[in-house]
Design a protein around this motif. Structure first.
Motif, PDB file in Angstrom:
ATOM      1  N   VAL A   1       0.844  -1.197   0.000  1.00 22.53           N
ATOM      2  CA  VAL A   1       0.000   0.000   0.000  1.00 22.53           C
ATOM      3  C   VAL A   1       0.880   1.247   0.000  1.00 22.53           C
ATOM      4  CG1 VAL A   1      -1.627   1.327   1.404  1.00 22.53           C
ATOM      5  CG2 VAL A   1      -2.006  -1.090   1.049  1.00 22.53           C
ATOM      6  N   ALA A   2       1.968   1.234   0.760  1.00 23.82           N
ATOM      7  CA  ALA A   2       2.894   2.373   0.770  1.00 23.82           C
ATOM      8  C   ALA A   2       3.467   2.597  -0.632  1.00 23.82           C
ATOM      9  CB  ALA A   2       4.015   2.132   1.778  1.00 23.82           C
ATOM     10  N   TYR A   3       3.807   1.513  -1.310  1.00 23.08           N
ATOM     11  CA  TYR A   3       4.321   1.616  -2.680  1.00 23.08           C
ATOM     12  C   TYR A   3       3.263   2.233  -3.602  1.00 23.08           C
ATOM     13  CZ  TYR A   3       5.943   0.340  -7.322  1.00 23.08           C
ATOM     14  OH  TYR A   3       6.322   0.395  -8.637  1.00 23.08           O
ATOM     15  N   ASP A   4       2.009   1.810  -3.459  1.00 14.18           N
ATOM     16  CA  ASP A   4       0.941   2.335  -4.311  1.00 14.18           C
ATOM     17  C   ASP A   4       0.784   3.841  -4.158  1.00 14.18           C
ATOM     18  OD1 ASP A   4       0.498  -0.207  -5.249  1.00 14.18           O
ATOM     19  OD2 ASP A   4      -1.495  -0.426  -4.344  1.00 14.18           O
ATOM     20  N   VAL A   5       0.854   4.342  -2.928  1.00 14.68           N
ATOM     21  CA  VAL A   5       0.750   5.787  -2.695  1.00 14.68           C
ATOM     22  C   VAL A   5       1.867   6.518  -3.428  1.00 14.68           C
ATOM     23  CG1 VAL A   5       0.952   7.592  -0.932  1.00 14.68           C
ATOM     24  CG2 VAL A   5      -0.469   5.600  -0.504  1.00 14.68           C
TER      25      VAL A   5
ATOM     26  N   ALA B   1       3.694   5.405  -5.987  1.00 15.74           N
ATOM     27  CA  ALA B   1       3.568   5.225  -7.431  1.00 15.74           C
ATOM     28  C   ALA B   1       2.540   6.194  -8.012  1.00 15.74           C
ATOM     29  CB  ALA B   1       3.184   3.780  -7.752  1.00 15.74           C
ATOM     30  N   LEU B   2       1.427   6.371  -7.326  1.00 16.64           N
ATOM     31  CA  LEU B   2       0.423   7.322  -7.805  1.00 16.64           C
ATOM     32  C   LEU B   2       0.953   8.741  -7.787  1.00 16.64           C
ATOM     33  CD1 LEU B   2      -2.874   5.970  -6.212  1.00 16.64           C
ATOM     34  CD2 LEU B   2      -2.370   6.222  -8.641  1.00 16.64           C
ATOM     35  N   ALA B   3       1.703   9.093  -6.747  1.00 15.45           N
ATOM     36  CA  ALA B   3       2.238  10.449  -6.644  1.00 15.45           C
ATOM     37  C   ALA B   3       3.276  10.726  -7.725  1.00 15.45           C
ATOM     38  CB  ALA B   3       2.853  10.669  -5.259  1.00 15.45           C
ATOM     39  N   LEU B   4       4.104   9.731  -8.030  1.00 12.78           N
ATOM     40  CA  LEU B   4       5.195   9.947  -8.978  1.00 12.78           C
ATOM     41  C   LEU B   4       4.805   9.669 -10.429  1.00 12.78           C
ATOM     42  CD1 LEU B   4       8.089   8.320  -6.935  1.00 12.78           C
ATOM     43  CD2 LEU B   4       7.704  10.760  -7.321  1.00 12.78           C
ATOM     44  N   LYS B   5       3.922   8.703 -10.645  1.00  8.33           N
ATOM     45  CA  LYS B   5       3.619   8.268 -12.009  1.00  8.33           C
ATOM     46  C   LYS B   5       2.204   8.600 -12.463  1.00  8.33           C
ATOM     47  CE  LYS B   5       6.955   4.591 -11.335  1.00  8.33           C
ATOM     48  NZ  LYS B   5       7.161   3.160 -11.166  1.00  8.33           N
ATOM     49  N   GLY B   6       1.377   9.063 -11.544  1.00 10.16           N
ATOM     50  CA  GLY B   6       0.015   9.440 -11.907  1.00 10.16           C
ATOM     51  C   GLY B   6      -0.913   8.256 -12.068  1.00 10.16           C
TER      52      GLY B   6
ATOM     53  N   PRO C   1      -4.309   8.076   0.460  1.00 16.07           N
ATOM     54  CA  PRO C   1      -3.972   9.474   0.701  1.00 16.07           C
ATOM     55  C   PRO C   1      -3.098  10.032  -0.425  1.00 16.07           C
ATOM     56  CG  PRO C   1      -2.752   8.064   2.203  1.00 16.07           C
ATOM     57  CD  PRO C   1      -3.703   7.185   1.443  1.00 16.07           C
ATOM     58  N   VAL C   2      -3.251  11.322  -0.687  1.00 16.18           N
ATOM     59  CA  VAL C   2      -2.467  11.989  -1.726  1.00 16.18           C
ATOM     60  C   VAL C   2      -1.435  12.872  -1.041  1.00 16.18           C
ATOM     61  CG1 VAL C   2      -2.573  13.578  -3.677  1.00 16.18           C
ATOM     62  CG2 VAL C   2      -4.441  11.975  -3.272  1.00 16.18           C
ATOM     63  N   PRO C   3      -0.149  12.708  -1.376  1.00 12.56           N
ATOM     64  CA  PRO C   3       0.885  13.549  -0.760  1.00 12.56           C
ATOM     65  C   PRO C   3       0.677  15.018  -1.120  1.00 12.56           C
ATOM     66  CG  PRO C   3       1.862  11.704  -1.967  1.00 12.56           C
ATOM     67  CD  PRO C   3       0.410  11.716  -2.288  1.00 12.56           C
TER      68      PRO C   3
ATOM     69  N   SER D   1       9.826  13.593   1.214  1.00  9.25           N
ATOM     70  CA  SER D   1       9.296  13.595   2.581  1.00  9.25           C
ATOM     71  C   SER D   1       7.767  13.566   2.587  1.00  9.25           C
ATOM     72  CB  SER D   1       9.806  14.805   3.359  1.00  9.25           C
ATOM     73  OG  SER D   1       9.395  16.001   2.724  1.00  9.25           O
ATOM     74  N   ASP D   2       7.121  14.292   1.660  1.00  6.45           N
ATOM     75  CA  ASP D   2       5.662  14.260   1.586  1.00  6.45           C
ATOM     76  C   ASP D   2       5.163  12.886   1.147  1.00  6.45           C
ATOM     77  OD1 ASP D   2       5.365  16.861   2.446  1.00  6.45           O
ATOM     78  OD2 ASP D   2       5.181  17.700   0.431  1.00  6.45           O
ATOM     79  N   ILE D   3       5.857  12.280   0.201  1.00  7.17           N
ATOM     80  CA  ILE D   3       5.473  10.939  -0.260  1.00  7.17           C
ATOM     81  C   ILE D   3       5.644   9.932   0.872  1.00  7.17           C
ATOM     82  CG2 ILE D   3       6.131   9.063  -1.817  1.00  7.17           C
ATOM     83  CD1 ILE D   3       6.713  11.231  -3.932  1.00  7.17           C
ATOM     84  N   GLN D   4       6.726  10.031   1.627  1.00  2.79           N
ATOM     85  CA  GLN D   4       6.963   9.115   2.744  1.00  2.79           C
ATOM     86  C   GLN D   4       5.873   9.252   3.810  1.00  2.79           C
ATOM     87  OE1 GLN D   4      10.906  10.485   3.647  1.00  2.79           O
ATOM     88  NE2 GLN D   4      11.889   8.757   2.601  1.00  2.79           N
ATOM     89  N   MET D   5       5.454  10.492   4.096  1.00  2.00           N
ATOM     90  CA  MET D   5       4.402  10.699   5.105  1.00  2.00           C
ATOM     91  C   MET D   5       3.076  10.096   4.646  1.00  2.00           C
ATOM     92  SD  MET D   5       5.173  14.418   6.903  1.00  2.00           S
ATOM     93  CE  MET D   5       3.930  15.174   5.952  1.00  2.00           C
ATOM     94  N   ALA D   6       2.701  10.330   3.388  1.00  2.00           N
ATOM     95  CA  ALA D   6       1.444   9.783   2.878  1.00  2.00           C
ATOM     96  C   ALA D   6       1.510   8.256   2.813  1.00  2.00           C
ATOM     97  CB  ALA D   6       1.133  10.366   1.506  1.00  2.00           C
ATOM     98  N   ALA D   7       2.662   7.713   2.417  1.00  3.45           N
ATOM     99  CA  ALA D   7       2.822   6.263   2.339  1.00  3.45           C
ATOM    100  C   ALA D   7       2.721   5.632   3.730  1.00  3.45           C
ATOM    101  CB  ALA D   7       4.155   5.911   1.689  1.00  3.45           C
ATOM    102  N   ALA D   8       3.331   6.258   4.718  1.00  2.00           N
ATOM    103  CA  ALA D   8       3.252   5.742   6.087  1.00  2.00           C
ATOM    104  C   ALA D   8       1.817   5.784   6.600  1.00  2.00           C
ATOM    105  CB  ALA D   8       4.170   6.554   6.997  1.00  2.00           C
TER     106      ALA D   8
END
Length: 181
Positions: free
Chosen positions: A54-58, A60-65, A80-82, A88-95
């Protein structure tokens, strides 16, 4: 969403989930490569492969759309959307997403009285895997329905609303609730 937790023994990579691998300690880690860069964003260490996925999916969506290859494509809209594409924003949303997945799995195991390791998938007589998620328990649906019912008890706004003058609440006003044929 909560599948099996088997892994390939040679590489540590999960046989199903992208961006997930198992450490020798038995914990699961997730990371993703930034598009068109050699850098990787570390997403964290997790107790289950599903949380790492699930963390990877968040990320992937943030970086690849929307064209990202996801582990759980059906749950993309609920992730959640970063705030930005910064690591750091991607890590927070992934967590946050991983914690929600872990909490959902814990809630499901508590409701069924099983240990969290045995909650994953159950096999029926034909050997096909079935997944059960009690959405009412996870999303607290009985309270949502009560709140919706309370909203129906509110009086509707008047039909002829004039912003310059407040409505005169008399018995001649055509309210839906006072309508008598």
């Amino acid at each position: 969403m909560f599948g099996s937790s088997g892994s390939k023994s040679s590489t540590g990579r999960h046989p199903v989930y992208k961006g997930v691998r198992r450490r020798s300690s038995g914990k699961w880690v997730s990371e993703i490569r930034e598009p068109k860069k050699p850098n990787r964003i570390w997403l964290g260490t997790f107790p289950t492969p599903e949380m790492a996925a699930v963390a990877y999916d968040v990320a992937a969506l943030a970086l690849k759309g929307e064209h990202a290859d996801l582990n759980f494509p059906d749950s993309a809209s609920s992730l959640p959307v970063p705030a930005s594409t910064s690591p750091s924003d991607i890590q927070m949303a992934a967590a946050s997403a991983a914690a929600a997945a872990g909490a959902a799995k814990d809630a499901l195991s508590a409701a069924t009285g099983e240990s969290s390791s045995s909650v994953s998938l159950k096999e029926n007589e034909a050997g096909a895997a079935e997944e059960f998620v009690d959405e009412d328990l996870i999303f607290d649906m009985p309270n949502v329905l009560l709140n919706m019912a309370e909203g129906m008890m509110l009086a509707p706004p008047p039909l002829n609303w004039d912003a310059a003058a407040p409505p005169d609440y008399t018995s001649q006003d055509p309210y839906l609730w006072n309508f008598r044929p």
